[in-house]
Design a protein around this motif. Sequence first.
Motif, PDB file in Angstrom:
ATOM      1  N   ASP A 444       0.815  -1.206   0.000  1.00 31.39           N
ATOM      2  CA  ASP A 444       0.000   0.000   0.000  1.00 31.39           C
ATOM      3  C   ASP A 444       0.851   1.259   0.000  1.00 31.39           C
ATOM      4  O   ASP A 444       0.343   2.346   0.113  1.00 31.39           O
ATOM      5  CB  ASP A 444      -0.976  -0.001   1.180  1.00 31.39           C
ATOM      6  CG  ASP A 444      -0.266  -0.346   2.474  1.00 31.39           C
ATOM      7  OD1 ASP A 444       0.977  -0.477   2.437  1.00 31.39           O
ATOM      8  OD2 ASP A 444      -0.952  -0.481   3.498  1.00 31.39           O
ATOM      9  N   SER A 445       2.166   1.095  -0.180  1.00 36.15           N
ATOM     10  CA  SER A 445       2.981   2.302  -0.227  1.00 36.15           C
ATOM     11  C   SER A 445       3.088   2.764  -1.682  1.00 36.15           C
ATOM     12  O   SER A 445       3.044   1.951  -2.593  1.00 36.15           O
ATOM     13  CB  SER A 445       4.376   2.018   0.320  1.00 36.15           C
ATOM     14  OG  SER A 445       5.121   1.295  -0.637  1.00 36.15           O
ATOM     15  N   PRO A 446       3.224   4.071  -1.890  1.00 33.26           N
ATOM     16  CA  PRO A 446       3.360   4.574  -3.265  1.00 33.26           C
ATOM     17  C   PRO A 446       4.555   3.948  -3.961  1.00 33.26           C
ATOM     18  O   PRO A 446       4.557   3.770  -5.176  1.00 33.26           O
ATOM     19  CB  PRO A 446       3.575   6.071  -3.077  1.00 33.26           C
ATOM     20  CG  PRO A 446       3.114   6.374  -1.708  1.00 33.26           C
ATOM     21  CD  PRO A 446       3.253   5.141  -0.898  1.00 33.26           C
ATOM     22  N   LYS A 447       5.575   3.600  -3.181  1.00 31.07           N
ATOM     23  CA  LYS A 447       6.767   3.020  -3.778  1.00 31.07           C
ATOM     24  C   LYS A 447       6.414   1.765  -4.578  1.00 31.07           C
ATOM     25  O   LYS A 447       6.798   1.603  -5.736  1.00 31.07           O
ATOM     26  CB  LYS A 447       7.761   2.677  -2.673  1.00 31.07           C
ATOM     27  CG  LYS A 447       9.038   2.123  -3.234  1.00 31.07           C
ATOM     28  CD  LYS A 447       9.888   1.502  -2.148  1.00 31.07           C
ATOM     29  CE  LYS A 447      11.020   0.752  -2.793  1.00 31.07           C
ATOM     30  NZ  LYS A 447      11.521  -0.340  -2.023  1.00 31.07           N
ATOM     31  N   THR A 448       5.648   0.869  -3.945  1.00 28.04           N
ATOM     32  CA  THR A 448       5.272  -0.365  -4.616  1.00 28.04           C
ATOM     33  C   THR A 448       4.248  -0.098  -5.704  1.00 28.04           C
ATOM     34  O   THR A 448       4.321  -0.637  -6.808  1.00 28.04           O
ATOM     35  CB  THR A 448       4.699  -1.357  -3.603  1.00 28.04           C
ATOM     36  OG1 THR A 448       5.467  -1.293  -2.435  1.00 28.04           O
ATOM     37  CG2 THR A 448       4.699  -2.744  -4.173  1.00 28.04           C
ATOM     38  N   LEU A 449       3.296   0.778  -5.351  1.00 21.95           N
ATOM     39  CA  LEU A 449       2.228   1.035  -6.321  1.00 21.95           C
ATOM     40  C   LEU A 449       2.759   1.717  -7.573  1.00 21.95           C
ATOM     41  O   LEU A 449       2.175   1.591  -8.651  1.00 21.95           O
ATOM     42  CB  LEU A 449       1.136   1.888  -5.673  1.00 21.95           C
ATOM     43  CG  LEU A 449       0.296   1.150  -4.634  1.00 21.95           C
ATOM     44  CD1 LEU A 449      -0.693   2.113  -3.993  1.00 21.95           C
ATOM     45  CD2 LEU A 449      -0.443  -0.009  -5.271  1.00 21.95           C
ATOM     46  N   SER A 450       3.873   2.434  -7.447  1.00 24.76           N
ATOM     47  CA  SER A 450       4.399   3.125  -8.624  1.00 24.76           C
ATOM     48  C   SER A 450       4.738   2.118  -9.724  1.00 24.76           C
ATOM     49  O   SER A 450       4.703   2.447 -10.905  1.00 24.76           O
ATOM     50  CB  SER A 450       5.632   3.939  -8.255  1.00 24.76           C
ATOM     51  OG  SER A 450       6.701   3.079  -7.910  1.00 24.76           O
ATOM     52  N   ALA A 451       5.051   0.874  -9.329  1.00 20.60           N
ATOM     53  CA  ALA A 451       5.313  -0.156 -10.331  1.00 20.60           C
ATOM     54  C   ALA A 451       4.113  -0.335 -11.249  1.00 20.60           C
ATOM     55  O   ALA A 451       4.265  -0.541 -12.459  1.00 20.60           O
ATOM     56  CB  ALA A 451       5.657  -1.470  -9.645  1.00 20.60           C
ATOM     57  N   PHE A 452       2.904  -0.235 -10.664  1.00 20.45           N
ATOM     58  CA  PHE A 452       1.712  -0.398 -11.497  1.00 20.45           C
ATOM     59  C   PHE A 452       1.528   0.799 -12.419  1.00 20.45           C
ATOM     60  O   PHE A 452       1.094   0.654 -13.561  1.00 20.45           O
ATOM     61  CB  PHE A 452       0.477  -0.604 -10.618  1.00 20.45           C
ATOM     62  CG  PHE A 452       0.494  -1.933  -9.919  1.00 20.45           C
ATOM     63  CD1 PHE A 452       0.059  -3.070 -10.565  1.00 20.45           C
ATOM     64  CD2 PHE A 452       0.979  -2.042  -8.622  1.00 20.45           C
ATOM     65  CE1 PHE A 452       0.095  -4.299  -9.932  1.00 20.45           C
ATOM     66  CE2 PHE A 452       1.028  -3.263  -7.990  1.00 20.45           C
ATOM     67  CZ  PHE A 452       0.586  -4.396  -8.635  1.00 20.45           C
ATOM     68  N   GLY A 453       1.873   1.995 -11.888  1.00 18.35           N
ATOM     69  CA  GLY A 453       1.817   3.179 -12.736  1.00 18.35           C
ATOM     70  C   GLY A 453       2.740   3.017 -13.939  1.00 18.35           C
ATOM     71  O   GLY A 453       2.351   3.264 -15.084  1.00 18.35           O
ATOM     72  N   LEU A 454       3.970   2.538 -13.662  1.00 14.73           N
ATOM     73  CA  LEU A 454       4.919   2.311 -14.749  1.00 14.73           C
ATOM     74  C   LEU A 454       4.401   1.243 -15.700  1.00 14.73           C
ATOM     75  O   LEU A 454       4.465   1.382 -16.922  1.00 14.73           O
ATOM     76  CB  LEU A 454       6.271   1.865 -14.177  1.00 14.73           C
ATOM     77  CG  LEU A 454       7.060   2.896 -13.387  1.00 14.73           C
ATOM     78  CD1 LEU A 454       8.299   2.259 -12.786  1.00 14.73           C
ATOM     79  CD2 LEU A 454       7.453   4.052 -14.284  1.00 14.73           C
ATOM     80  N   GLY A 455       3.881   0.164 -15.109  1.00  6.09           N
ATOM     81  CA  GLY A 455       3.365  -0.939 -15.926  1.00  6.09           C
ATOM     82  C   GLY A 455       2.256  -0.474 -16.842  1.00  6.09           C
ATOM     83  O   GLY A 455       2.226  -0.818 -18.022  1.00  6.09           O
TER      84      GLY A 455
END
Lengths: 481, 281
Positions: A444-455
Amino acid sequence: MLTWIALLALFLFSGATYAFGRHKAQRLASTVKSGSFHSLPGYHGSYVALWAGLPAALIVLAAAMLGGRMEAALLRADPPAAVSALTPQGQNVFYDDARALAHGSQASETVYAGDLKTAIEAKAAQAKRLEQLIQYGALAAGVVVGLAGLALAYPRIGPTFRARNRVEGWIAVLFLACAVTAILTTVGIVGSLVWESWRFFQSVSPVDFLFGTQWDPQIAMRSDQYASKGAFGAVPLFAGTFLIMMIAMLVAAPIGLYSAIYLSEYANPLTRGVVKPLLEILAGVPTVVYGFFAALTVGPIFREAFNNLGALLIGGPLDSLGIYLSQVQNQMALVAGAVMGIMLIPFVSSLSDDIMNAVPHSLRDGSLAMGATRSETVKLVVLPAALPGIMAAMLLAVSRAIGETMIVTMAAGLQAKTTLNPLDTVTTVTVQIVTLLTGDQEFDSPKTLSAFGLGLTLFVMTFILNVIALRIVQKYREQYD
Amino acid sequence: MPAQRDDSQAHGSAPVHITVDRAHAGGPQHAIKIRARDVNVFYGDKQALFDVSLDVPEKAVTALIGPSGCGKSTFLRCINRMNDTIPGATVRGRIELDGEDVNDRAIDPVILRGRVGMVFQKPNPFPKTIFENVAYGARIHGLTTSKSELEALVETSLKKAGLWGEVADRLHQPGTGLSGGQQQRLVIARAIAVSPEVILMDEPCSALDPIATARIEELIDELRNQYCIVIVTHSMAQAARVSQKTAFFHLGKLVEAGPTGEIFTNPRDSRTQDYITGRFG
């Protein structure tokens, strides 16, 4: 276990009904004039077996897949007072533990005492009952539905019954189901990408993400810089991806295209028969192998070459360049790009070869008969005719280069830099996704979620490229069909 | 081997043909443009032509007729060495163009094909504009030095092919957008543009409707005053209409060759008789 036994039993039952239905059809067929029995006995048998087996199998499978969820939902139906007093998270842990206790799996380390201990024991017992209820209920339902199917289908067997067409209908449904599975999976993947990206974009604005020039997701781990502005700027990643893609295409496009020209225009059948499979072996090498080839073989060779060149230049008029070259490291965009280019050669060449072979032979004959040489024919007639298709092949190669992960992970480095210097270490979108999601991460951290943004961004880019490429190929095919 | 009749042998060492076509009766004598002697062609192990000897007259139309697979197209492709482009094809024997053996090592097939143009069964305009299609040969052979010269060449070639009036206002549209008959005339214009001495036509009308066919036949008739034309055709009526000399091929052998009028009215070989009366083929 019970599910498997039930499915096996159903299978045998359905097989028996097949023989049963077939036999009845054969018996009836022998009493009427030959040819007046609409369907062959086998179709009648299949029809009966499908009705007896499939709906029941679906019920058993559904119970196996959804039973756990039903059980969990029913378990929460009347919560004891002690449980209702817990926090929502506490309740979740409580019910999970109750079910774990019932099914003998690993429970959490929470210690339950007093009312809670009684409650959890009661709930565990209830979970066990529910599980059995659901399993046996499904089994009973399966038996009833199977028998009902048999009772419905068996009497229909007769001279005028169109069992063949009905079975055909079932088969169409089966194929449709398979096709729908693939589509639903795609929809699911895109859905999860969009959903998680949406969560990400709630903490980081899409504008900052798409146009920010600083990528440093580690900063966000510290609470005082939580989602600090600029830490999730994807520009350096896309710049790195673009740089490596350009280097890869500079290698793959000419070599792939020229080998395709050689194969389709110059090689005699014997050479072609040897060279083409050899080239296609390249396509079968796993990308991880290219990855360590790049990191362990090509990287050091390139570094050494540049270092030696740098040593020669030091002290001369190009002194500063010499110093720079002598400090070049193993990991650089050039190595990753060059090896990726080699990986893409068979991809480009085999697509281009197919496309050039689709150019009608009469055009080549026409050009040769005009007194053109082979290379003039290729340059003036074959290539222009095949150009749209070759462009499409290149676009497909580009979209593969953008999505390629393993080689860049191993050979390009991890530092996010906006640079066009091929000797620099860069990082790509895919590499960052890998590093963001591997290891133990909070989801739930933006750090991990940013992977989905990139994806998601990557997906949109390659999707557009593929659509354009396929459109071009389609148009081109129509031209010569 | 059945007796092979070829009038070039019958005429001895100085074969000169006098066409007796009605349209040409009493016309000028035609010099020999192409002299083929004992031509054998193999595709791999399969022999496609057996000892073919034939003389093709200058400034006249010679028709090659015969049932499918009889080797007439193979013979045609020997003349401009297009058989070279087929893997495994070998050609033996002499084919002289103005006395020079086209299979001689000194002959560059690329130059030869500039002298011997070819028109194929299916119209094959390049995926370029009409102008560029006609200019193709001039560009690759460097025949013109200025743009205006090239434009003039394209215009005269299209006029000779009888297509100018139809395409003058759309020279820069794709050649593939023309109708089948127009495409075939475009291809003929393309062949004419490099000023060939010989034009080979491999069933040029088989993909066309009767009206387009009539148009091409008229064109062939107009062109025969300037070129040596060899045409392969399945239509005996066409051979009778457009040619002055006819050669009948059967099973890879040249059965009979002679003035068209004679072949069609008074064939010497019974197989020719059977073929032209429609008993086989």
